[in-house]
Motif scaffolding. Structure first.
Motif, mmCIF file in Angstrom:
data_model
loop_
_atom_site.group_PDB
_atom_site.id
_atom_site.type_symbol
_atom_site.label_atom_id
_atom_site.label_comp_id
_atom_site.label_asym_id
_atom_site.label_seq_id
_atom_site.Cartn_x
_atom_site.Cartn_y
_atom_site.Cartn_z
ATOM 1 N N LYS A 27 0.968 -1.169 -0.031
ATOM 2 C CA LYS A 27 -0.022 -0.050 0.091
ATOM 3 C C LYS A 27 0.969 1.268 0.124
ATOM 4 N N VAL A 28 0.487 2.382 -0.657
ATOM 5 C CA VAL A 28 1.189 3.536 -0.799
ATOM 6 C C VAL A 28 0.026 4.761 -0.326
ATOM 7 N N PRO A 29 0.711 5.467 0.731
ATOM 8 C CA PRO A 29 -0.127 6.451 1.437
ATOM 9 C C PRO A 29 -0.029 7.698 0.227
ATOM 10 N N ALA A 30 -1.262 8.115 0.108
ATOM 11 C CA ALA A 30 -1.416 9.286 -0.850
ATOM 12 C C ALA A 30 -2.316 10.713 -0.138
ATOM 13 N N VAL A 31 -2.428 11.540 -0.838
ATOM 14 C CA VAL A 31 -3.464 12.830 -0.518
ATOM 15 C C VAL A 31 -4.126 13.255 -1.601
ATOM 16 N N MET A 32 -5.314 13.725 -1.388
ATOM 17 C CA MET A 32 -6.082 14.306 -2.581
ATOM 18 C C MET A 32 -6.263 15.781 -2.267
ATOM 19 N N TYR A 33 -5.898 16.936 -2.844
ATOM 20 C CA TYR A 33 -6.356 18.227 -2.549
ATOM 21 C C TYR A 33 -6.752 18.833 -3.708
ATOM 22 N N GLY A 34 -7.157 20.085 -3.594
ATOM 23 C CA GLY A 34 -7.545 20.939 -4.750
ATOM 24 C C GLY A 34 -9.003 20.941 -4.904
ATOM 25 N N ASN A 35 -9.356 21.617 -6.087
ATOM 26 C CA ASN A 35 -10.798 21.924 -6.241
ATOM 27 C C ASN A 35 -11.751 22.384 -5.052
ATOM 28 N N LYS A 36 -11.011 23.347 -4.243
ATOM 29 C CA LYS A 36 -11.489 23.871 -3.292
ATOM 30 C C LYS A 36 -12.242 22.978 -2.200
ATOM 31 N N SER A 37 -11.519 21.977 -2.088
ATOM 32 C CA SER A 37 -12.053 20.871 -1.293
ATOM 33 C C SER A 37 -11.153 20.648 -0.178
ATOM 34 N N THR A 38 -11.583 19.831 1.172
ATOM 35 C CA THR A 38 -10.678 19.590 2.236
ATOM 36 C C THR A 38 -9.765 18.546 1.504
ATOM 37 N N PRO A 39 -8.625 18.518 1.873
ATOM 38 C CA PRO A 39 -7.521 17.456 1.679
ATOM 39 C C PRO A 39 -8.101 15.924 2.327
ATOM 40 N N GLN A 40 -7.569 14.912 1.807
ATOM 41 C CA GLN A 40 -8.269 13.714 2.091
ATOM 42 C C GLN A 40 -7.132 12.712 1.953
ATOM 43 N N MET A 41 -6.832 11.693 2.841
ATOM 44 C CA MET A 41 -5.912 10.983 3.003
ATOM 45 C C MET A 41 -6.303 9.747 2.529
ATOM 46 N N LEU A 42 -5.455 9.091 1.526
ATOM 47 C CA LEU A 42 -5.855 7.672 1.006
ATOM 48 C C LEU A 42 -4.918 6.633 1.174
ATOM 49 N N TRP A 43 -5.448 5.683 0.771
ATOM 50 C CA TRP A 43 -4.514 4.157 0.789
ATOM 51 C C TRP A 43 -4.425 3.842 -0.920
ATOM 52 N N VAL A 44 -3.361 3.674 -1.596
ATOM 53 C CA VAL A 44 -3.487 3.160 -3.048
ATOM 54 C C VAL A 44 -2.663 1.844 -3.039
ATOM 55 N N ASP A 45 -3.235 0.873 -3.889
ATOM 56 C CA ASP A 45 -2.360 -0.386 -4.084
ATOM 57 C C ASP A 45 -1.467 0.035 -5.180
ATOM 58 N N PHE A 46 -0.268 -0.322 -4.680
ATOM 59 C CA PHE A 46 0.779 -0.141 -5.466
ATOM 60 C C PHE A 46 0.845 -0.848 -6.919
ATOM 61 N N LEU A 47 0.428 -1.945 -7.115
ATOM 62 C CA LEU A 47 0.662 -2.402 -8.302
ATOM 63 C C LEU A 47 -0.671 -1.847 -9.337
ATOM 64 N N SER A 48 -1.791 -1.472 -8.602
ATOM 65 C CA SER A 48 -2.815 -0.915 -9.496
ATOM 66 C C SER A 48 -2.340 0.543 -9.904
ATOM 67 N N PHE A 49 -1.688 1.250 -8.965
ATOM 68 C CA PHE A 49 -1.241 2.546 -9.463
ATOM 69 C C PHE A 49 -0.154 2.595 -10.504
ATOM 70 N N SER A 50 0.746 1.528 -10.304
ATOM 71 C CA SER A 50 1.914 1.369 -11.277
ATOM 72 C C SER A 50 1.360 1.161 -12.824
ATOM 73 N N LYS A 51 0.134 0.343 -12.839
ATOM 74 C CA LYS A 51 -0.364 0.261 -14.242
ATOM 75 C C LYS A 51 -1.027 1.365 -14.589
ATOM 76 N N VAL A 52 -1.610 2.151 -13.818
ATOM 77 C CA VAL A 52 -2.554 3.259 -14.120
ATOM 78 C C VAL A 52 -1.554 4.217 -14.656
ATOM 79 N N PHE A 53 -0.280 4.492 -13.602
ATOM 80 C CA PHE A 53 0.506 5.622 -13.929
ATOM 81 C C PHE A 53 1.524 5.252 -15.273
ATOM 82 N N SER A 54 1.684 4.142 -15.643
ATOM 83 C CA SER A 54 2.421 3.946 -16.734
ATOM 84 C C SER A 54 1.582 4.392 -18.017
ATOM 85 N N VAL A 55 -0.003 4.628 -18.054
ATOM 86 C CA VAL A 55 -0.615 5.054 -19.232
ATOM 87 C C VAL A 55 -0.761 6.329 -18.994
#
Length: 228
Positions: A27-55
């Motif tokens: 698992k990889v810790p992440a944060v989402m912010y922007g669009n005038k919203s409150t920052p949100q902490m997230l967990w991301v699956d490393f393998l899933s993210f790697s496949k998405v990021f390659s594209v």
């Protein structure tokens, strides 16, 4: 480009020990912010993210599915890497509004070969790898293509103002910035100059000990501690 979706889960603040254990579990810790919203902490699956990021890279919209909640439109704003393993250790997602323009860095894709390189032996020099643009999320290009066959001699170069941009995209990088050019090959005189022997300070060669200057305080131990 088709919609790119990534499933993530909400994250609560945890101890450093549990953070390490989670990373070991993929698992990889992440944060989402922007669009005038409150920052949100997230967990991301490393393998899933790697496949998405390659594209998607850092220049395509990702539909972030946060648990059972509504999807959020994001781009990858920043990646942190572990200093020892170079593995991704943290991800920053920037949420965008599909109805508002935003700034993004777009990579430059160099295609084909310059005649000045192929036929004249020139040296290709790239001074930019990406440019900054502003546009609506729906108009965001994944990359901007540069055809190197346009550089036919050493006097020709491609600047930002020469880029062909998709409709709805405005360039923010200085339009007079040179992106790529071809330098003439080095002459025999220039090559000979590079081969000339340069006088070196023998005290900097391994195995040669320089006598200490009594007027300069010893700093060896301080340097050793700094490296630690």
């Amino acid at each position: 480009m088709a919609d790119i979706t990534l499933a993530v889960t909400p994250r609560e603040k945890v101890s450093s020990t549990k953070l390490v254990d989670a990373r070991k579990a993929g698992k990889v810790p992440a944060v989402m912010y922007g669009n005038k919203s409150t920052p949100q902490m997230l967990w991301v699956d490393f393998l899933s993210f790697s496949k998405v990021f390659s594209v998607a890279g850092e220049s395509s919209i990702i539909a972030l599915q946060i648990g059972d909640k509504k999807k959020a439109s994001v781009i990858v704003q920043d990646l942190a890497h572990d200093a020892m393993t170079n593995r991704i250790s943290h991800i920053d997602f920037f949420e965008v509004s599909m109805n508002e323009e935003f700034e993004a860095r777009i990579p430059l894709e160099f295609v084909n070969e310059s005649p000045a390189v192929r036929e004249m032996g020139g040296i290709l020099v790239k001074t930019l790898e990406e440019v900054t643009v502003t546009c609506l999320p729906k108009d965001l290009p994944h990359s901007i293509t540069i055809d190197l066959t346009l550089i036919k001699d050493f006097s020709t170069h491609i600047q930002v103002k020469d880029l062909v941009l998709p409709k709805g995209v405005t360039i923010l990088t200085d339009e007079l910035t040179t992106i790529v050019l071809v330098e003439a090959p080095r002459t025999e005189a220039q090559m000979a100059a590079l081969d000339e022997k340069v006088e070196v300070d023998v005290t900097k060669v391994e195995g040669v000990v320089k006598e200490a200057d009594p007027n300069v305080p010893a700093v060896a131990e301080e340097k050793k501690e700094t490296k630690k």
